[in-house]
Write a protein that holds these residues in place. Structure first.
Motif, short mmCIF file in Angstrom:
data_model
loop_
_atom_site.label_atom_id
_atom_site.label_comp_id
_atom_site.label_asym_id
_atom_site.label_seq_id
_atom_site.Cartn_x
_atom_site.Cartn_y
_atom_site.Cartn_z
N GLY A 1 0.77 -1.06 0.08
CA GLY A 1 0.04 0.03 0.07
C GLY A 1 0.75 1.24 -0.06
N ASP A 2 2.01 1.16 -0.71
CA ASP A 2 2.99 2.39 -0.67
C ASP A 2 2.09 3.49 -1.54
N ALA A 3 2.49 4.75 -1.08
CA ALA A 3 1.83 5.92 -1.53
C ALA A 3 2.12 6.09 -3.10
N ASP A 4 3.23 5.55 -3.42
CA ASP A 4 3.67 5.70 -4.93
C ASP A 4 3.23 4.44 -5.50
N ALA A 5 2.64 3.43 -5.10
CA ALA A 5 2.51 2.05 -5.71
C ALA A 5 1.82 2.30 -7.13
N ILE A 6 0.77 3.25 -7.23
CA ILE A 6 -0.13 3.34 -8.42
C ILE A 6 0.97 3.62 -9.61
N LEU A 7 1.83 4.66 -9.44
CA LEU A 7 2.77 4.98 -10.40
C LEU A 7 3.49 3.75 -10.81
N HIS A 8 3.96 3.02 -10.04
CA HIS A 8 4.80 1.82 -10.50
C HIS A 8 3.88 0.74 -11.02
N VAL A 9 2.88 0.47 -10.46
CA VAL A 9 1.87 -0.22 -10.97
C VAL A 9 1.65 -0.05 -12.49
N MET A 10 1.24 1.30 -12.93
CA MET A 10 1.04 1.50 -14.37
C MET A 10 2.47 1.61 -15.13
N GLN A 11 3.39 1.84 -14.75
CA GLN A 11 4.72 1.79 -15.48
C GLN A 11 5.08 0.35 -15.62
N SER A 12 4.59 -0.62 -14.48
CA SER A 12 5.22 -1.93 -14.85
C SER A 12 4.64 -2.38 -16.04
N LYS A 13 3.38 -2.19 -16.54
CA LYS A 13 2.93 -2.79 -17.90
C LYS A 13 3.69 -2.06 -19.09
N VAL A 14 4.05 -0.68 -18.93
CA VAL A 14 4.88 0.02 -20.13
C VAL A 14 5.94 -0.82 -20.30
N GLN A 15 6.82 -0.88 -19.02
CA GLN A 15 8.23 -1.62 -18.95
C GLN A 15 8.07 -3.05 -19.71
N ALA A 16 7.18 -3.83 -18.97
CA ALA A 16 7.10 -5.13 -19.54
C ALA A 16 6.47 -5.31 -20.87
N SER A 17 5.83 -4.68 -21.32
CA SER A 17 5.34 -4.62 -22.73
C SER A 17 6.32 -4.27 -23.99
N GLU A 18 7.03 -3.18 -23.50
CA GLU A 18 8.15 -2.72 -24.36
C GLU A 18 9.22 -3.68 -24.33
N GLN A 19 9.53 -4.14 -23.26
CA GLN A 19 10.72 -5.22 -23.07
C GLN A 19 10.39 -6.37 -23.84
N ALA A 20 9.18 -6.79 -23.84
CA ALA A 20 8.66 -8.02 -24.55
C ALA A 20 8.97 -8.03 -26.10
#
Length: 375
Positions: A300-319
């Protein structure tokens, strides 16, 4: 290694990986793989332990989808969408819904999915056009949903619709797929994820009771952003990290075993070594970013939502990047079905266009870090 992940790896090695090529080539639903996951109790990954489930969290989900997708992207997507539906039910389940859905899910007896996308809404899956019309103490649903993964293999769908009362926003309903007026149509003809059975759902005066409403009227939007979005985004980020990993491991094995007539190995070439280094870095950066984002979400970190959204960007682009490099390493054999490289390449393209798309997420992230309102 957690018990959940160890179990997933066992099923992946024994059932999912051996069936992956046929699932793709025959464009068939991965029934055997999904049945194995259900029998092992993994359908109940997000079902609380007190209801017979595994009591897992988003970190478990992203790790499991990554493991499955390294072998078969189609199975990983089918499993993910079931868990998204399960998460919705679990978020606000009444005692009746717990007994009717969550306990059977935990036993591997019910498979669910989401019915959100509509032709007219595109990437804005959270803004449906269909409406829940009140009628004699029930709700009536009419309309069409697109890209319903699991399709007619599912036992129930979570349907998002505009609330019957003006100003309330959206509702979510648990709708059994054997309900009168509900039917599926079409075949999945996408270039990748060939076995995910993502087809159209038609609702023709489908009647649902108040007991099939998730939460209260108007809870739909909250469920979208508080439950569905983090579950789907972290899960699909795991899928794409897994696809990248599968492509890298395939290319690495090929480089290690491919020999030229003069005895030299492919892995001895400097260009190939550079490619292997790039892929290793891409896979690990995606995987670590996703697991870190999932850990933040669980805490429940305060900045979790930013990292969650970026995780899809990061993983999709690396794939996309890693599978392209894997094709270069595998050469002519990679371009054929002799190796699964081309399957990983096709599967990798889906992540960027799944809602919320890479472009939508980048806009949201950019606005968030700059302090600009999202809407």
């Amino acid at each position: 290694m957690s018990v959940i992940l160890e179990l997933t790896r066992q099923i992946t090695a024994e059932v999912i990986a051996p069936a992956a090529a046929a699932v793709d080539a025959e464009r068939r639903y991965p029934k055997e793989s999904m049945q194995a996951l259900g029998k092992a109790g993994l359908f109940g990954l997000l079902v609380p332990k007190e209801l017979g489930g595994l009591g897992g969290n988003l970190a478990d989900l992203s790790a499991v989808t990554e493991t499955i997708a390294a072998a078969c992207g189609s199975t990983a997507m089918c499993f993910l969408m079931h868990n998204c539906a399960t998460a919705v039910v679990a978020a606000k389940a009444t005692p009746e819904q717990q007994e009717r859905y969550l306990r059977p899910i935990a036993r591997g007896e019910k498979l669910g999915t989401l019915a959100f996308s509509e032709t007219g809404t595109g990437a804005h899956f959270y803004a449906p056009e269909i409406k829940a019309e009140p009628e004699a103490g029930q709700f009536v649903l009419n309309g069409k949903k697109s890209f319903v993964t699991n399709g007619d293999e599912a036992d129930f769908v979570i349907v998002i619709a505009n609330a019957s009362s003006p100003g309330l926003g959206t509702d979510m309903f648990i709708v059994d797929t054997d309900a009168p007026g509900l039917r599926f149509d079409g075949v999945w003809d996408g270039i990748g994820l060939s076995g995910n059975n993502s087809i159209a759902l038609f609702l023709e005066r489908v009647k649902v009771s108040a007991g099939q409403l998730v939460g209260a009227e108007g809870d739909g939007m909250g469920l979208v952003f508080q439950v569905v979005a983090p579950t789907f985004i972290l899960g699909v980020a795991g899928v794409n990290a897994g696809i990248a990993r599968g492509a890298y491991e395939t290319a690495l094995r090929h480089a290690q075993t491919r020999k030229y007539a003069d005895g030299r190995g492919l892995a001895e070439l400097q260009a190939i070594q550079f490619y292997l280094s790039d892929m290793f870095g891409g896979v690990e950066s995606a995987s670590l970013f996703v697991s870190n984002a999932a850990a933040k979400a669980v805490r429940g970190d305060a900045d979790a939502i930013l990292h969650v959204m970026q995780s899809k960007v990061q993983a999709s682009e690396q794939a996309i990047r890693v599978t392209n490099i894997a094709m270069q390493v595998c050469g002519g054999q990679g371009y054929t079905k002799a190796l699964p490289t081309e399957r990983y390449l096709r599967d990798a393209r889906a992540g960027a266009v799944m809602a919320p798309t890479t472009e939508v997420l980048k806009e949201w992230i950019g606005k968030s870090v700059a302090g600009v309102p999202l809407f």
